[in-house]
Design a protein around this motif. Sequence first.
Motif, PDB file in Angstrom:
ATOM      1  N   GLU A 161      25.234  30.598  23.178  1.00 32.53           N
ATOM      2  CA  GLU A 161      23.945  29.897  23.328  1.00 32.53           C
ATOM      3  C   GLU A 161      23.844  29.141  24.649  1.00 32.53           C
ATOM      4  O   GLU A 161      22.855  28.480  24.920  1.00 32.53           O
ATOM      5  N   PHE A 162      24.911  29.205  25.439  1.00 28.58           N
ATOM      6  CA  PHE A 162      24.994  28.338  26.614  1.00 28.58           C
ATOM      7  C   PHE A 162      24.125  28.808  27.785  1.00 28.58           C
ATOM      8  O   PHE A 162      23.511  28.025  28.486  1.00 28.58           O
ATOM      9  N   PHE A 163      24.064  30.115  27.969  1.00 27.09           N
ATOM     10  CA  PHE A 163      23.374  30.631  29.158  1.00 27.09           C
ATOM     11  C   PHE A 163      21.880  30.789  28.915  1.00 27.09           C
ATOM     12  O   PHE A 163      21.455  31.286  27.880  1.00 27.09           O
ATOM     13  N   VAL A 164      21.102  30.377  29.904  1.00 25.58           N
ATOM     14  CA  VAL A 164      19.651  30.439  29.768  1.00 25.58           C
ATOM     15  C   VAL A 164      19.061  31.516  30.691  1.00 25.58           C
ATOM     16  O   VAL A 164      18.117  32.209  30.343  1.00 25.58           O
ATOM     17  N   GLY A 165      19.617  31.651  31.845  1.00 24.85           N
ATOM     18  CA  GLY A 165      19.132  32.642  32.818  1.00 24.85           C
ATOM     19  C   GLY A 165      20.103  32.663  33.978  1.00 24.85           C
ATOM     20  O   GLY A 165      21.102  31.935  33.964  1.00 24.85           O
ATOM     21  N   PRO A 166      19.816  33.479  35.004  1.00 25.49           N
ATOM     22  CA  PRO A 166      20.723  33.514  36.150  1.00 25.49           C
ATOM     23  C   PRO A 166      20.855  32.113  36.759  1.00 25.49           C
ATOM     24  O   PRO A 166      19.853  31.511  37.134  1.00 25.49           O
ATOM     25  N   GLY A 167      22.051  31.594  36.783  1.00 25.06           N
ATOM     26  CA  GLY A 167      22.293  30.264  37.348  1.00 25.06           C
ATOM     27  C   GLY A 167      21.825  29.121  36.469  1.00 25.06           C
ATOM     28  O   GLY A 167      21.895  27.962  36.872  1.00 25.06           O
ATOM     29  N   LYS A 168      21.338  29.434  35.272  1.00 22.24           N
ATOM     30  CA  LYS A 168      20.792  28.368  34.419  1.00 22.24           C
ATOM     31  C   LYS A 168      21.549  28.296  33.094  1.00 22.24           C
ATOM     32  O   LYS A 168      21.792  29.307  32.451  1.00 22.24           O
ATOM     33  N   THR A 169      21.861  27.040  32.695  1.00 20.13           N
ATOM     34  CA  THR A 169      22.595  26.841  31.445  1.00 20.13           C
ATOM     35  C   THR A 169      21.972  25.684  30.672  1.00 20.13           C
ATOM     36  O   THR A 169      21.034  25.028  31.144  1.00 20.13           O
ATOM     37  N   LYS A 170      22.544  25.424  29.491  1.00 22.31           N
ATOM     38  CA  LYS A 170      22.055  24.313  28.678  1.00 22.31           C
ATOM     39  C   LYS A 170      22.671  22.985  29.084  1.00 22.31           C
ATOM     40  O   LYS A 170      22.441  21.959  28.439  1.00 22.31           O
ATOM     41  N   LEU A 171      23.488  22.999  30.117  1.00 24.10           N
ATOM     42  CA  LEU A 171      24.127  21.771  30.570  1.00 24.10           C
ATOM     43  C   LEU A 171      23.056  20.789  31.051  1.00 24.10           C
ATOM     44  O   LEU A 171      22.232  21.128  31.904  1.00 24.10           O
ATOM     45  N   LYS A 172      23.071  19.567  30.473  1.00 21.27           N
ATOM     46  CA  LYS A 172      22.083  18.563  30.900  1.00 21.27           C
ATOM     47  C   LYS A 172      22.580  17.856  32.156  1.00 21.27           C
ATOM     48  O   LYS A 172      23.773  17.883  32.466  1.00 21.27           O
ATOM     49  N   SER A 173      21.674  17.175  32.806  1.00 21.09           N
ATOM     50  CA  SER A 173      22.041  16.617  34.111  1.00 21.09           C
ATOM     51  C   SER A 173      23.100  15.520  34.014  1.00 21.09           C
ATOM     52  O   SER A 173      23.774  15.233  34.982  1.00 21.09           O
ATOM     53  N   ASP A 174      23.269  14.929  32.835  1.00 18.62           N
ATOM     54  CA  ASP A 174      24.320  13.907  32.726  1.00 18.62           C
ATOM     55  C   ASP A 174      25.581  14.462  32.068  1.00 18.62           C
ATOM     56  O   ASP A 174      26.496  13.721  31.747  1.00 18.62           O
ATOM     57  N   GLU A 175      25.600  15.769  31.858  1.00 15.48           N
ATOM     58  CA  GLU A 175      26.732  16.361  31.139  1.00 15.48           C
ATOM     59  C   GLU A 175      27.697  17.090  32.064  1.00 15.48           C
ATOM     60  O   GLU A 175      27.320  17.577  33.142  1.00 15.48           O
TER      61      GLU A 175
END
Lengths: 294, 779, 160
Positions: A161-175
């Motif tokens: 579930e982590f990957f959203v798109g090329p270069g994009k993930t579910k990682l938040k900016s404070d994570e």
Amino acid sequence: MRNFIGSRSISKISYFCPKSLTEALDFLDNCKENVKILAGGTDVIPAVRSGKLLLIDNINILDIKSIDELKHIVFEEEGLRIGATVTLSEVIESEIVKNNCPLLKKAIDQIGSMQIRNWATIGGNICNASPAADSAVSLLALDASLRLQSKGKSRLVPINEFFVGPGKTKLKSDELLTEIIIPKRNGNSTFIKLGRRNAFTLSLISIAVFVQMKDNVISDIKIALGAVAPTPIRAQNTEKILIGGKITEENLKTAVQTIKEEINPINDVRASSEYRRDMSGELLRKALINLFGI
Amino acid sequence: MQTREEKIISGKGIYVDDIVMPNMAYCLFVGSAYAHANIKKIDLQQALSLPGIITILTGKEILEAMNPLPPTFGSSDWLWRTPIVYPLVLDKARFYGEPIAAVIAESPDIASDAANLIDIEYDPLEPVVDLTKAIEPASPLLYEEWGDNIQIHKKVEFGDVQRSFEEADRILKVSWRENRASGFPIEARGCVAFYDKMTEILNVWSSTQSPSRAQYYLAQALKLPMTRVKITMADVGGGFGNKLNWWKETVVALAAILIGRPVKWVESKREFIVTGPHQRDVLWKGEVAIKNDGTILGIRAKLLVDLGVESTCREGAARTLAPACQAIPNAYHLKGLEVDVYGVVTNKSFYGAYRGFGKDKGIKFMERIVQMTARELHMDPVQIRKKNLIQKEEFPYEQITGYVYDSGNYEALLEKALELGNLPYWEKEKQKRREQDRYLGVGIGITVEPAGLGTSTNALTMARVRMTPDGLIEVEAGQPDIGQGSTITRRKIAADILGVKMDHIEVKRDNSDMVFTAVFSSRGAVYPTSALAKAAKLLRQRIISFAADFLNESPSNLDIKESVVYSKTSHKEITFKELARKAYFSPGPIGLGTEKKINHEVVLDVSATWFSPNTARHPKSTYTTFCAGVDLVVLEIDKHTGQVNILKYVHVHDAGTVIDENIVDGQIYGGIMQGIGEALYEELVYNQKGELLSNSYSDYLIPTTLDSPNVIVEHLCTPSPFTELGTKGMGEAPIIGSKVAVINAIEDALSPLGIVVTESPATPERIRGWILESKEEVE
Amino acid sequence: MQVPINTRINQRSYELEVDARTTLLDLLREKLDLKSVHRGCEEGECGACTVLLNGKPVCSCLVLSPQINGAEVLTVEGLMKDGNMHPLMKAFVENYAMQCGYCTPGMVMTSYYLINTWDDFTEEDIRKGLEGNLCRCTGYTNIIRAIREAKKYKDAGYWW
């Protein structure tokens, strides 16, 4: 349109290199904007040079490579836990990984060159979220989870579930991705990568398969592919066809057909979508033949 | 004394990027975002306001200070159009990345920061990216004044084409496409320019293959007399033809003059690939006249070459179209040949030299024809070759195209390759694997490599060999060392002839003060070597005659060994050191015999020039020597993925007399690797917008250690009668033969499927595509 | 931004102030004049800038100079002893393992690591180990030969 510049310098940066995880998470908590997390930098620096990645002037670089808490490789009840800044070479050279997770070793052994593997980190390879990331492909087949930490908080996200798109993930900016957890499971696995030359090349397509057998039938199979979709993906339709059965000429054929239908590869300079689609079937065939010896 | 190699491996080599001068500024080029666009406006204001920016040059400054880039070659009997080209865009950009501005700054980082701030307004035009569409009447034009996109054209005819087709039993249609590729050595281009106010000389240290040409280009472009321009070679990190072009450097030099400071430009790898010299990119369509017994009688072909933006001003590689046609007959008898050749301009980077320089194209075309003929007649390609090969007793052999082949034994080369390749074993293996639905193939490529071009500046050479007053020898022969080993070979030649210890010889670093110096056309073992051998022989005579005077001996009694002249009949001897002391200081020339003084032969310093006796007697034989190689490769194809695995590689070579076998072998190994890369994956790919997609080493793939096969190399030797030492120019045959041998082997492997390979590189994707197509046809 | 660092380069300790955006490649070349470290592609694709960082080969173009704080760096200059070539370098020269020489120092550093890491190795091992060092001139044949010869020097007890 941007002018052509052969190689761009790295822009002016503010550099922060915490020694502890707490310090790093505090930093992220305090300055959520304009932060670029850096570990090995083997993806970031080329992206800056080529102009694919534009860093704003005086961007805050958070270098997490010196944080000792992110350098562990341990095998315990939960499974195999690998710290985010463990280098790819350390993964390959680890006896623990070799004994408990040969699939991961095999996939990472084929990333970049030795120089790259000596400096690039497993966390970086994941967070860069390249559709072609070989480590992510194997981790998908291994059903790994990622521990994402922010100040005072921690959550586990299945890599699926982590990957959203090329270069994009579910990682938040404070994570921060702090570790990768691979559940303890017995089974057989294989990894095949197709490149244009024999070595040190980006995957045109890669496949990882992890299979568990019970009473001579496939009780579970996880098939993951790289470079055939905007993110590394699992081929779940294909998995469903194979679960609960044996490998026969017939269902091999169906599986090959299904995997070709369930992916959505792109055209780029390295390969056409048709070839990638075709190869997803062929690599699956090879992988299953490897595993089942038919 | 430290050798070149010892110095470089110790990190003490001075490549351009290693040059540091006080007060040095840095240059960075900013190029066009579009392949084809009019430039409406260039806004430099923001960039210029950045601290540390010295100046930014654009087309405007260039036009004020410079002449257009000087075209060095022309041709009166070809259609030969020469556009007006400046190193920076004046009004219309014609390829992606074409330099528009040059930023001069206090540091590379500042230059980059400023480059990011340059704002250029474009008016995009439809780009021309397809070679065949470019010549259609409806195509957009690169140079409106031409009325079409054809820069070069001629129909060349050799022998009796008409008759060859009349005598034919059948006509075979052939098509062969080589896609765009180039060399791209690990070091890109670069230079440091500095105008010295004291000597009033513009000094440039450069990673060039030819300081002599660079001097001419720069002087012409900057409107300076050549005597005011001096080019010195830095250590050069590889060339392969890619460092013969010289144009961006003129901007760097102009900047140095304008700001009165040294300016350094070191190109990035991406800039090298995007704005560097490109090669190959040819499309052949032809008809071959053959007899049923395997005799190839004649060829009629149309050749289209994609020259990119142009190929006469940034460099003169349009010339490669001539040898592309002339080299076609290769190792074979041929009665007639006709080629209608078009050099076409498109919105891509310029066409420049790369190992092979045109002759490669004709040879590969011929070797593909041999393979296709064999297939047409259901014969073994080896038999076809043997049927048509020039025989050893026919040398010197005047080819229909005018080349006069010096010497050779092609059949022996082929036999040796077959023997080393153990062909019967592989033929059995091929059958065995076919039963398992596996595809093994054998491919051969024969190359007769024309070397040592005798036209224009190519033929200029002068060697100087002297004994310095300390008794050491200095050698100067226009053959810069860019890694091909010419320091070692020049030292060896002089040492052998003079009887001097190797470490008593100093080879002078090449610069533009020499008569002419360059690495190209495999001329090393032809022109400079012959001139050097001539000069060294003269100096040897003179040393012996000086020694005869000082020792009171007859010259015929004297010989030289280990830097000592000794008498074969008495115990008399004199070291070079002592000889030099006597010759220069005490007693000096006065102590020499009367005859010498009257003839003014009192200095141990000799120069010699050399011109090819072959080209002198046969002006159409623009090349002097013709070394030969046979490449034999065995490979297997994975039918599922299209991947190729090389199982065996053999190369048999005849370069005439070999000066240093290790050097020659190094050229062979390296050339083969480049040819394999070109055959399998090296490709410059443009998209429909005219952007170069394969613009870095991650997409322009060059072979790695895991891609290079073990090569079995064997030498045969037929010395050239046309050079001073019997040597033949070499270094290009391996890149030619290897590529076509691999392609032939792929076709052989896929022959059960009826596949004809029409395009290179044969990437896994292409091979898989051919396999799928053939299956569809079967179904 | 200037960052203070402590580092050991070629067996010598340094206290340096570095601009954070400067790569290790530029630090070594421009500030410390270690010109054996060659600028190749600057994107980690060619290996011409290979140095040993804490004993392991890395592309110095991909390392930011503050990242070598507390670390140890070795280049070809540091392999030499009293101005003499290391036996590995000697083996390269003797076996014609270099042509233009631009990839050579990087090639030497990776080879040094490989020979030191393995007690024994096959040709395949060398090939896999050197996959990140591109050479356009030699076809790698003589480089592989040189590494084998160098191993013999090491086993024969030459200084190393």
